[in-house]
Design an enzyme around this catalytic site. Structure first.
Site, mmCIF file in Angstrom:
data_model
loop_
_atom_site.group_PDB
_atom_site.id
_atom_site.type_symbol
_atom_site.label_atom_id
_atom_site.label_comp_id
_atom_site.label_asym_id
_atom_site.label_seq_id
_atom_site.Cartn_x
_atom_site.Cartn_y
_atom_site.Cartn_z
ATOM 1 N N GLU A 8 -35.060 4.154 27.252
ATOM 2 C CA GLU A 8 -34.742 3.342 28.428
ATOM 3 C C GLU A 8 -33.318 2.813 28.461
ATOM 4 O O GLU A 8 -32.721 2.698 29.530
ATOM 5 C CB GLU A 8 -35.679 2.110 28.534
ATOM 6 C CG GLU A 8 -37.131 2.443 28.720
ATOM 7 C CD GLU A 8 -37.878 2.480 27.403
ATOM 8 O OE1 GLU A 8 -39.075 2.205 27.424
ATOM 9 O OE2 GLU A 8 -37.257 2.775 26.366
ATOM 10 N N ASP A 95 -40.830 2.994 25.710
ATOM 11 C CA ASP A 95 -41.667 2.005 25.018
ATOM 12 C C ASP A 95 -43.150 2.383 25.080
ATOM 13 O O ASP A 95 -43.586 3.119 25.968
ATOM 14 C CB ASP A 95 -41.462 0.612 25.626
ATOM 15 C CG ASP A 95 -40.065 0.081 25.365
ATOM 16 O OD1 ASP A 95 -39.415 0.565 24.424
ATOM 17 O OD2 ASP A 95 -39.614 -0.793 26.128
ATOM 18 N N ASP A 97 -45.799 0.535 25.724
ATOM 19 C CA ASP A 97 -46.708 -0.233 26.574
ATOM 20 C C ASP A 97 -46.916 0.487 27.910
ATOM 21 O O ASP A 97 -46.466 1.615 28.106
ATOM 22 C CB ASP A 97 -46.179 -1.654 26.777
ATOM 23 C CG ASP A 97 -44.797 -1.669 27.423
ATOM 24 O OD1 ASP A 97 -44.297 -0.591 27.792
ATOM 25 O OD2 ASP A 97 -44.208 -2.763 27.543
ATOM 26 N N GLU A 99 -45.639 -0.051 30.891
ATOM 27 C CA GLU A 99 -44.406 0.248 31.609
ATOM 28 C C GLU A 99 -43.704 1.464 31.011
ATOM 29 O O GLU A 99 -43.199 2.323 31.732
ATOM 30 C CB GLU A 99 -43.467 -0.968 31.586
ATOM 31 C CG GLU A 99 -43.928 -2.139 32.419
ATOM 32 C CD GLU A 99 -44.017 -1.820 33.900
ATOM 33 O OE1 GLU A 99 -43.134 -1.113 34.434
ATOM 34 O OE2 GLU A 99 -44.998 -2.252 34.536
ATOM 35 N N TYR A 329 -41.457 -4.124 18.281
ATOM 36 C CA TYR A 329 -41.522 -4.205 19.740
ATOM 37 C C TYR A 329 -41.976 -5.585 20.180
ATOM 38 O O TYR A 329 -42.915 -6.157 19.638
ATOM 39 C CB TYR A 329 -42.473 -3.129 20.280
ATOM 40 C CG TYR A 329 -42.385 -2.972 21.772
ATOM 41 C CD1 TYR A 329 -41.159 -2.711 22.376
ATOM 42 C CD2 TYR A 329 -43.507 -3.092 22.573
ATOM 43 C CE1 TYR A 329 -41.062 -2.570 23.755
ATOM 44 C CE2 TYR A 329 -43.426 -2.939 23.952
ATOM 45 C CZ TYR A 329 -42.198 -2.686 24.535
ATOM 46 O OH TYR A 329 -42.103 -2.553 25.897
ATOM 47 N N ARG A 331 -43.018 -6.768 23.252
ATOM 48 C CA ARG A 331 -44.052 -7.008 24.277
ATOM 49 C C ARG A 331 -45.400 -6.600 23.688
ATOM 50 O O ARG A 331 -45.751 -5.427 23.672
ATOM 51 C CB ARG A 331 -43.752 -6.212 25.553
ATOM 52 C CG ARG A 331 -42.511 -6.698 26.271
ATOM 53 C CD ARG A 331 -42.349 -6.075 27.648
ATOM 54 N NE ARG A 331 -41.092 -6.499 28.255
ATOM 55 C CZ ARG A 331 -39.963 -5.827 28.201
ATOM 56 N NH1 ARG A 331 -39.926 -4.672 27.553
ATOM 57 N NH2 ARG A 331 -38.867 -6.293 28.767
ATOM 58 N N HIS A 376 -49.129 -2.051 18.914
ATOM 59 C CA HIS A 376 -50.025 -1.999 17.765
ATOM 60 C C HIS A 376 -49.855 -3.146 16.798
ATOM 61 O O HIS A 376 -50.703 -3.349 15.938
ATOM 62 C CB HIS A 376 -49.793 -0.673 17.015
ATOM 63 C CG HIS A 376 -50.046 0.524 17.863
ATOM 64 N ND1 HIS A 376 -49.177 1.591 17.928
ATOM 65 C CD2 HIS A 376 -51.046 0.810 18.719
ATOM 66 C CE1 HIS A 376 -49.650 2.498 18.767
ATOM 67 N NE2 HIS A 376 -50.774 2.044 19.259
#
Length: 915
Positions: A8, A95, A97, A99, A329, A331, A376
């Site tokens: 990203e 990522d 998640d 998104e 990560y 989020r 995770h």
């Protein structure tokens, strides 16, 4: 030929590039490359006539979303397509998640690769994690993509269906949101409670006691300790918890003794010199366990409490730390730690604190939330060994946030804290007193981490309250006895931390979205962030009242929580997305149906009116903000409400002053000692100010000056007003340029400015103890000589590398870390380093070449300055020449716009919608 890896952000790309072989090319998508149209301009010509086009979702065709590539992403998409031409394999490494999965899916739809595709996920950016992720690639998870798309469509349906209604009924530019509106209602409900609150007062006694034979010890000089009155004649003495917030009186049915000042002082006199006796002593062992490692929500809460960081700022810093390989990560809803992380944390405890501070067995935390799927692991330091904060080389807020994460993670594997809570009861006559103490027998995890405190060692001392060794029957001495008055306090306003906690506990929204939601609430004018408290505005009251009255489900926490659960069930396959959307939007009780039915029933005048208790005048929402409206003998009177005045602060006295100012004119402080003109104090849209003279035909804009922040209009004197009206003050000329140096008062407070005309203005804030009215030229020059602070930060930008002086200007050239990677700066020109250029090998000569190329291409602000000079020159033309030039320019511009629009429409119309 090579493998193309897409992530990203440039920072993430730069970090990952170091861990991959040279045959791998890493590029950044700069976030989402495709989305629902954000404006009418982005809607393709082919569907502009459709009634659902503005919504961006074809509700009649199974809620088919209309995806477009925003204008600012078209260049990025082209670059990615060009990069793919030379690749033999594509790895989507966004990522892990929802998104991130969605971004990968959209990239797949746009790029349409003809080479093998892999989906690579990882929760930390370290060499081991990246290499391991390469060997465990998978396919895109379409269920997660569908869940994210359903959320996106749902949010669009709510926002784009309700917001136009708010524009019609209250004010243009307002917005509603699935989670946003619920959060605003929480703020408004709390403010209503505060307005309805009635203060109660009560008195009690406080004593300072010493033991019969006072030892000098940790409990204080002579072992002194505090004791508080709790009973008189075996009846409990009233305290704050016994009051009804709505009446300011004792709650009905409570058997307590309410003391007033006279009664408290009478009791004090009666027991003043009487003997004291220890009547009871209770010791209770308490064990405290460490908190789990951080999730997104708990990190935002603790960063707000400890570091005073907002949710958005916390996530920005955390994302930067993650992308540079310092933390995992950021989020995540999970509190789980991997075996590798547990081992690393326990190694830190062993090395830094000793084996006695380790928990007997590794602590394993499990996530209670059913919807926890964002990642995770909990947020922790990255890697198989944890770098201490001092080993990272970080500084400023980066260091402080990493330090917070490191301490919390390490503490999670430490031993329990063992404490003893001591309660000492003393009696004097029929009055009972209580003393509370706490002894930390073994600090355990508190040695590393205390919630809400920056310094664990200092916090440990603060937490301990040591009482002297006394036993029942002992006769302590009374060193001091005082009667103390108290007043009950209204419910505390939400801070960012407490609002995040409330939203999570109610199951409203997802923690990964809280930062942007709170940001939107403040940005859209629904709340003001003052002294870390979120204070709702008049607009928030009006919007919340309308939604509560006509769409109660949409601002109900229970309804929104159930919606969130359904969305989680869609992600796991337990629920179907299409039937849910159909029922929510176009069903018999669907949103579209409700809005259609309710619109005609909503009276705009009523919707724009905010009803507040004890306020006789109406509070209305107008085009330019809130205003008061009241009836008088001459008809309705309207007066603007200052923008910094919130519903909680508006009282009858202020209403009277604002209306009186409108009807009778401003309050006169006196006459100016030199000019003889009257000086007035007024309240305007931006707060109180002073004005010299009246507004007349010959004096349409009298001189004005705002009151300094924190200065009350009632404390304003004639002398202060005269001084304020001297602003801006000319302090003198700058010795290097000959340009004027002034002191003035602006929207963001007092400042000094070095005004060099066309060259530009250089500003510095004036901080206490300096005063805008008394600051000297010498002091102003000192401030101007200091480097400018980075906006939004309390520290000066720290260069990644110092290169040396520019051969022409002598200005130091440095490499800085920017949003899109490293860059070099000279004057107004910023030039980014190429992706393949390392900061370590970047030289002064390379910087000069890069800046010269950027300047030749018209980069930096210098091009704007040239435009400004041309504009200034153009102003000297005759009126006829200007008019002719304007007409010619207008024709050319219109023609150019038409051509551009036609081309864009033709190109867009050929694109197909993709679901």
């Amino acid at each position: 030929m090579s493998t193309l890896v897409i992530v990203e952000s440039p920072t993430k790309a730069r970090t990952i590039r170091n861990f991959l072989p040279s045959t791998y090319r890493v590029e950044a998508s700069m976030g989402h490359v495709r989305d629902l149209p954000s404006s009418a301009e982005e809607i393709p010509e082919a569907v502009k006539g459709e009634k659902w086009a503005q919504l961006g979702v074809n509700v009649e065709a199974d809620f088919e979303p209309l995806y477009v590539i925003p204008k600012d992403k078209k260049k990025i998409v082209k670059e990615l397509k060009d990069a793919l031409k030379d690749a033999t394999e594509l790895i989507l490494a966004t990522d892990e998640d929802r998104e991130g999965e969605s971004i990968s899916w959209h990239l797949l739809q746009i790029l349409k690769p003809k080479v093998p595709i892999k989906r690579m996920v990882f929760h930390e950016i370290t060499r081991e994690a990246i290499r391991d992720a390469l060997t465990h690639c998978r396919d895109i998870d379409n269920r997660v993509v569908q869940a994210q798309e359903t959320r996106r469509i749902l949010d669009r349906l709510v926002g784009y269906t309700l917001s136009p209604l708010l524009w019609k009924k209250i004010a243009w530019g307002l917005s509603a949101g699935r989670v946003q509106s619920v959060a605003v209602r929480l703020l408004v409900c709390r403010e209503r409670e505060r307005r309805a609150f009635r203060q109660g007062s009560y008195w009690d006694l406080k004593a300072v006691l010493t033991p019969p034979n006072p030892p000098l010890g940790k409990g204080g000089q002579g072992g002194a300790f505090d004791a508080k009155l709790v009973t008189v004649g075996n009846v409990k003495v009233a305290n704050g918890s016994d009051f009804d917030e709505n009446t300011g009186q004792i709650i009905a049915g409570r058997r307590v003794l309410l003391l007033n000042e006279d009664q408290a002082r009478a009791l004090l006199s009666r027991i003043q010199n009487k003997p004291w006796t220890v009547s009871n002593l209770e010791e209770r062992p308490v064990t405290r366990k460490p908190s789990p490692p951080f999730t997104t929500s708990t990190l935002q809460q603790e960063a707000n409490r400890k570091l005073r960081l907002g949710a958005r700022e916390t996530m920005r810093i955390a994302q930067s730390l993650y992308e540079r390989g310092f933390i995992t990560y950021m989020r995540t809803d999970s509190v789980h730690l991997s075996e590798q992380a547990i081992t690393a944390a326990r190694s830190c405890v062993q090395e830094l604190y000793g084996s006695e501070y380790l928990s007997p067995q590794p602590r394993k935390y499990t996530t209670k939330s059913k919807g926890a799927q964002e990642a995770h692991e909990a947020i922790r330091p990255a890697g198989s060994t944890f770098r201490t904060p001092q080993q990272t080389g970080l500084d400023g807020v980066d260091f402080r946030l990493y330090d917070l994460i490191w301490k919390r993670t390490v503490a999670s594997q430490m031993a329990d804290s063992r404490q003893t809570h001591v309660t000492l009861q003393t009696q004097v006559e029929d009055a009972g007193f209580r003393s509370s103490g706490k002894r930390i027998d073994f600090p355990g995890f508190l040695r590393a981490y205390v919630e809400g405190s920056d310094d664990p060692d200092a916090a440990l001392e603060d937490q301990e309250v040591i009482l002297p060794a006394l036993k029942v029957g002992d006769k302590p001495n009374c060193k001091d006895l005082q009667a103390v008055g108290h007043e009950t306090q209204p419910p505390a306003r939400y801070t960012e931390a407490s609002l995040v906690k409330m939203l999570e506990s109610e199951g409203v929204g997802r923690p990964s979205t809280y930062a942007s939601i709170i940001g939107t609430i403040v940005d859209r004018g629904y709340a003001k962030l003052i002294a870390n408290a979120l204070i709702p505005t008049f607009t928030a009251f009006a919007v919340t009242t309308l939604l509560e009255t006509h769409f109660p489900d949409l601002v109900d926490t229970g309804f929104t929580s159930r919606m969130e659960q359904t969305l989680d069930e869609i992600a796991t396959g337990e629920a179907k997305w299409l039937p849910y959307l159909q029922k929510f939007y176009i069903g018999e009780m669907g949103l579209a149906t409700q809005v259609k039915e309710q619109e005609s029933q909503i009276d705009a005048k009523v919707a724009r009116t905010v009803v507040l208790e004890n306020i006789a005048a109406k509070v209305c929402i107008g085009k330019y903000g809130a205003y008061l409206e009241a009836e008088s003998e001459d008809g309705p009177v309207k007066a603007s409400i200052p923008q910094d005045l919130t519903p909680a602060d508006l009282d009858p006295e202020q209403v009277e002053f604002l209306l009186k100012q409108k009807t009778e004119g401003p309050e006169q402080l006196g006459l100016h000692p030199e000019t003889g003109e009257p000086i007035f104090v007024l309240i305007g849209s931006y707060g109180p100010y002073v004005q010299l003279g009246e507004i007349t035909e010959t004096n349409k804009k009298p001189k004005r000056s705002s009151l300094p922040k924190g200065t009350d209009k009632d404390s304003m004197t004639l002398e202060m007003a005269v001084s304020l009206l001297t602003l801006p003050r000319l302090l003198g000329t700058h010795p290097d340029t000959g340009a004027k140096v002034q002191a003035a008062l602006g929207m963001y407070g007092p400042y000094v400015v070095h005004d060099q005309g066309k060259v530009g203005k250089d500003y510095r804030s004036i901080k206490v103890p300096d005063d805008v009215l008394t600051i000297t030229l010498d002091r102003a020059l000192e401030l101007l000589a200091q480097p400018k602070a980075v906006r939004g930060s309390s520290k000066t930008a720290t260069p990644l590398k110092e290169l040396g002086a520019h051969p022409e200007s002598g200005e130091l050239l440095n490499v800085y870390d920017g949003r899109y990677g490293p860059y070099v700066k000279h004057g107004d020109i910023n030039a980014s380093l190429s992706k393949d250029e390392s900061v370590e090998n970047f030289t002064l000569q390379k910087a000069l070449d890069l800046l010269a190329a950027k300047e030749a291409a018209g980069g930096g602000k210098s091009s704007k300055s040239k435009k400004s000079s041309k504009t200034a020159a153009a102003k000297s033309e005759t009126a006829t020449e200007k008019t002719a030039a304007k007409k010619t320019t207008a024709k050319k511009t219109t023609a150019a716009k038409k051509t551009t629009t036609k081309k864009a429409a033709t190109a867009t119309a050929t694109k197909k919608k993709t679901t």
